[in-house]
Motif scaffolding. Structure first.
Motif, PDB file in Angstrom:
ATOM      1  N   ILE A   1      11.264 -32.103  29.228  1.00  0.00           N
ATOM      2  CA  ILE A   1      12.497 -31.497  30.196  1.00  0.00           C
ATOM      3  C   ILE A   1      13.015 -31.407  29.646  1.00  0.00           C
ATOM      4  CG2 ILE A   1      14.384 -32.787  31.448  1.00  0.00           C
ATOM      5  CD1 ILE A   1      12.257 -35.677  30.715  1.00  0.00           C
ATOM      6  N   VAL A   2      13.645 -31.270  28.598  1.00  0.00           N
ATOM      7  CA  VAL A   2      15.030 -30.096  28.275  1.00  0.00           C
ATOM      8  C   VAL A   2      14.501 -28.852  28.775  1.00  0.00           C
ATOM      9  CG1 VAL A   2      16.729 -29.465  26.464  1.00  0.00           C
ATOM     10  CG2 VAL A   2      16.127 -31.462  26.505  1.00  0.00           C
ATOM     11  N   TRP A   3      13.218 -28.444  27.353  1.00  0.00           N
ATOM     12  CA  TRP A   3      13.026 -26.875  27.772  1.00  0.00           C
ATOM     13  C   TRP A   3      12.502 -26.168  28.990  1.00  0.00           C
ATOM     14  CZ3 TRP A   3       9.880 -27.435  22.148  1.00  0.00           C
ATOM     15  CH2 TRP A   3      11.395 -27.686  20.768  1.00  0.00           C
ATOM     16  N   SER A   4      11.339 -27.193  29.546  1.00  0.00           N
ATOM     17  CA  SER A   4      11.145 -27.092  30.551  1.00  0.00           C
ATOM     18  C   SER A   4      11.986 -26.548  31.592  1.00  0.00           C
ATOM     19  CB  SER A   4       9.789 -27.851  31.379  1.00  0.00           C
ATOM     20  OG  SER A   4       9.249 -28.565  30.313  1.00  0.00           O
ATOM     21  N   LEU A   5      13.184 -27.314  31.994  1.00  0.00           N
ATOM     22  CA  LEU A   5      14.230 -27.145  32.692  1.00  0.00           C
ATOM     23  C   LEU A   5      14.696 -25.060  32.595  1.00  0.00           C
ATOM     24  CD1 LEU A   5      15.359 -30.427  33.792  1.00  0.00           C
ATOM     25  CD2 LEU A   5      13.741 -29.034  35.446  1.00  0.00           C
ATOM     26  N   THR A   6      15.203 -24.999  31.872  1.00  0.00           N
ATOM     27  CA  THR A   6      16.119 -24.138  32.005  1.00  0.00           C
ATOM     28  C   THR A   6      16.001 -23.062  30.254  1.00  0.00           C
ATOM     29  OG1 THR A   6      18.272 -23.754  31.554  1.00  0.00           O
ATOM     30  CG2 THR A   6      18.232 -25.694  30.554  1.00  0.00           C
ATOM     31  N   ASP A   7      16.946 -21.816  29.923  1.00  0.00           N
ATOM     32  CA  ASP A   7      16.716 -21.434  28.676  1.00  0.00           C
ATOM     33  C   ASP A   7      17.848 -21.085  28.772  1.00  0.00           C
ATOM     34  OD1 ASP A   7      13.450 -20.742  29.420  1.00  0.00           O
ATOM     35  OD2 ASP A   7      14.206 -19.549  30.107  1.00  0.00           O
ATOM     36  N   GLU A   8      18.031 -21.981  29.486  1.00  0.00           N
ATOM     37  CA  GLU A   8      20.138 -21.976  28.406  1.00  0.00           C
ATOM     38  C   GLU A   8      20.401 -22.926  27.304  1.00  0.00           C
ATOM     39  OE1 GLU A   8      23.565 -21.145  31.713  1.00  0.00           O
ATOM     40  OE2 GLU A   8      21.962 -20.478  32.659  1.00  0.00           O
ATOM     41  N   ARG A   9      21.215 -22.710  26.390  1.00  0.00           N
ATOM     42  CA  ARG A   9      20.829 -22.988  25.521  1.00  0.00           C
ATOM     43  C   ARG A   9      22.480 -24.668  26.057  1.00  0.00           C
ATOM     44  NH1 ARG A   9      17.968 -24.104  22.144  1.00  0.00           N
ATOM     45  NH2 ARG A   9      17.769 -22.333  21.021  1.00  0.00           N
ATOM     46  N   GLU A  10      23.512 -23.773  26.228  1.00  0.00           N
ATOM     47  CA  GLU A  10      24.630 -24.924  26.770  1.00  0.00           C
ATOM     48  C   GLU A  10      23.925 -25.576  27.316  1.00  0.00           C
ATOM     49  OE1 GLU A  10      27.680 -23.977  27.762  1.00  0.00           O
ATOM     50  OE2 GLU A  10      28.448 -21.978  26.807  1.00  0.00           O
ATOM     51  N   LEU A  11      23.130 -25.612  28.922  1.00  0.00           N
ATOM     52  CA  LEU A  11      22.436 -26.550  29.509  1.00  0.00           C
ATOM     53  C   LEU A  11      21.383 -27.903  29.157  1.00  0.00           C
ATOM     54  CD1 LEU A  11      22.009 -24.753  33.309  1.00  0.00           C
ATOM     55  CD2 LEU A  11      23.262 -27.041  32.376  1.00  0.00           C
ATOM     56  N   GLN A  12      20.030 -26.745  27.695  1.00  0.00           N
ATOM     57  CA  GLN A  12      19.971 -27.207  26.883  1.00  0.00           C
ATOM     58  C   GLN A  12      20.273 -28.383  25.805  1.00  0.00           C
ATOM     59  OE1 GLN A  12      17.260 -24.912  25.203  1.00  0.00           O
ATOM     60  NE2 GLN A  12      16.476 -24.221  26.607  1.00  0.00           N
ATOM     61  N   ASP A  13      21.413 -27.921  25.333  1.00  0.00           N
ATOM     62  CA  ASP A  13      22.175 -29.328  24.549  1.00  0.00           C
ATOM     63  C   ASP A  13      23.183 -30.019  25.337  1.00  0.00           C
ATOM     64  OD1 ASP A  13      21.551 -27.908  23.176  1.00  0.00           O
ATOM     65  OD2 ASP A  13      23.300 -26.199  22.098  1.00  0.00           O
TER      66      ASP A  13
END
Ligand SMILES: Nc1ncnc2c1ncn2[C@@H]1O[C@H](COP(=O)(O)OP(=O)(O)O)[C@@H](O)[C@H]1O
Ligand SMILES: [Mg+2]
Length: 281
Positions: free
Chosen positions: A257-269
């Protein structure tokens, strides 16, 4: 199901549906589709990736065409460079003679199958030229190169899918095209239904499935904070599958989920924080 290599950059799947595909109806989509089919009206399936469009069309093909001896459903994975010839067919040279090979849309129109153009893009004008005559009441497919005109039989139906969030304005379906179709909008299922789908498809426990469905709701709320698309049912099923295989829930959710959805660090966090608020290990 069989994949056919036509020798060109086109991916076609012909489904022979033996067993009932697992599909939980979300709203009135089954009834609408059924009546559109009976009324010979073409359909557009709109919705984000992984929201059940493909599963739905397989289910409908099974439901409507159980008795059909040939392929009830022909699916074409579309892309920008797809040409009219890819869809209609072309002459190939074989043993020094030329031989006509039907493309998927022609084959569907001959045998009366549902023709599903998945992720259709209308960047090319020749796609439009093909689609329009098939959508009016006469349902004709002109094969110019052969000088042939096919009148599609009763069982034929044209279905397009497209993802409104993902496609750009220039690739968007034109009004003159979309106003020839009945549209069915797909969105993510309600929480309890989604939990059922996750459990059934991944084989994970109902408890894990319920937690993943809850996580999905929280992640989808992040769309207001810059996440372009919410987590799909498909990704949740992947998470459930990894957990079922023994991967720790948090690790499974980070990879699927986390890594598949976005490459943006803040959003991942932010997403990871949500994961940790639901799972403890
Ligand atoms: N309503 C539903 N009933 C059963 N399974 C579903 C449903 N919606 C989604 N799924 C599951 O989610 C997966 C992804 O859906 P899919 O049909 O491939 O999405 P799309 O074609 O919209 O990208 C399917 O393989 C299926 O396991
Ligand atoms: Mg699909």
């Amino acid at each position: 199901m069989s994949k056919k290599n036509t020798g060109h950059s086109i991916s076609v799947e012909e489904f022979k549906l033996v067993n009932e595909p697992f599909y939980i109806p979300i709203k009135n989509e089954v009834k609408i589709f059924e009546e559109a089919y009976n009324s010979k009206i073409p359909v557009i399936l709109k919705g984000p990736t992984g929201s059940g469009k493909t599963r739905f069309i397989e289910y409908m093909a099974w439901k409507l065409k159980k008795e059909s001896p040939s392929s009830p459903l022909i699916t074409v994975a579309c892309h920008e460079d797809l040409t009219a010839s890819d869809l209609v067919g072309r002459y190939l040279i074989e043993d020094q003679t030329t031989k006509w090979i039907d493309g998927p849309i022609t084959r569907a129109a001959r045998i009366g199958a549902i023709c599903y153009l998945d992720e259709v893009v209308e960047a090319r004008k020749d796609t439009t030229v093909l689609i329009h005559p098939l959508t009016d009441y006469r349902r004709l497919l002109p094969i110019e190169k052969k000088g042939e005109l096919i009148e599609a039989p009763d069982g034929f139906m044209l279905v397009l899918s497209y993802n409104p969030g993902y496609q750009s304005i220039t690739k968007d379906l034109k009004q003159s095209t979309r106003q020839r179709f009945v549209s069915i909008e797909f969105d993510y299922p309600p929480e309890e239904t989604e939990a059922k789908i996750i459990a059934k498809e991944s084989g994970c426990s109902t408890k894990i499935a319920a937690s993943l469905a809850l996580l999905a709701i929280k992640v989808r709320n992040l769309r207001e904070y810059g996440l372009s698309e919410g987590v799909s049912t498909r990704l949740l099923i992947y998470a459930g599958s990894l957990i079922k295989k023994g991967v720790k829930p948090i690790e499974a959710c980070i990879s699927t989920i986390v890594w598949s959805l976005t490459d943006e660090r803040e959003l991942q966090d932010s997403i990871e924080e949500l994961v940790r608020s639901i799972f403890t290990e």
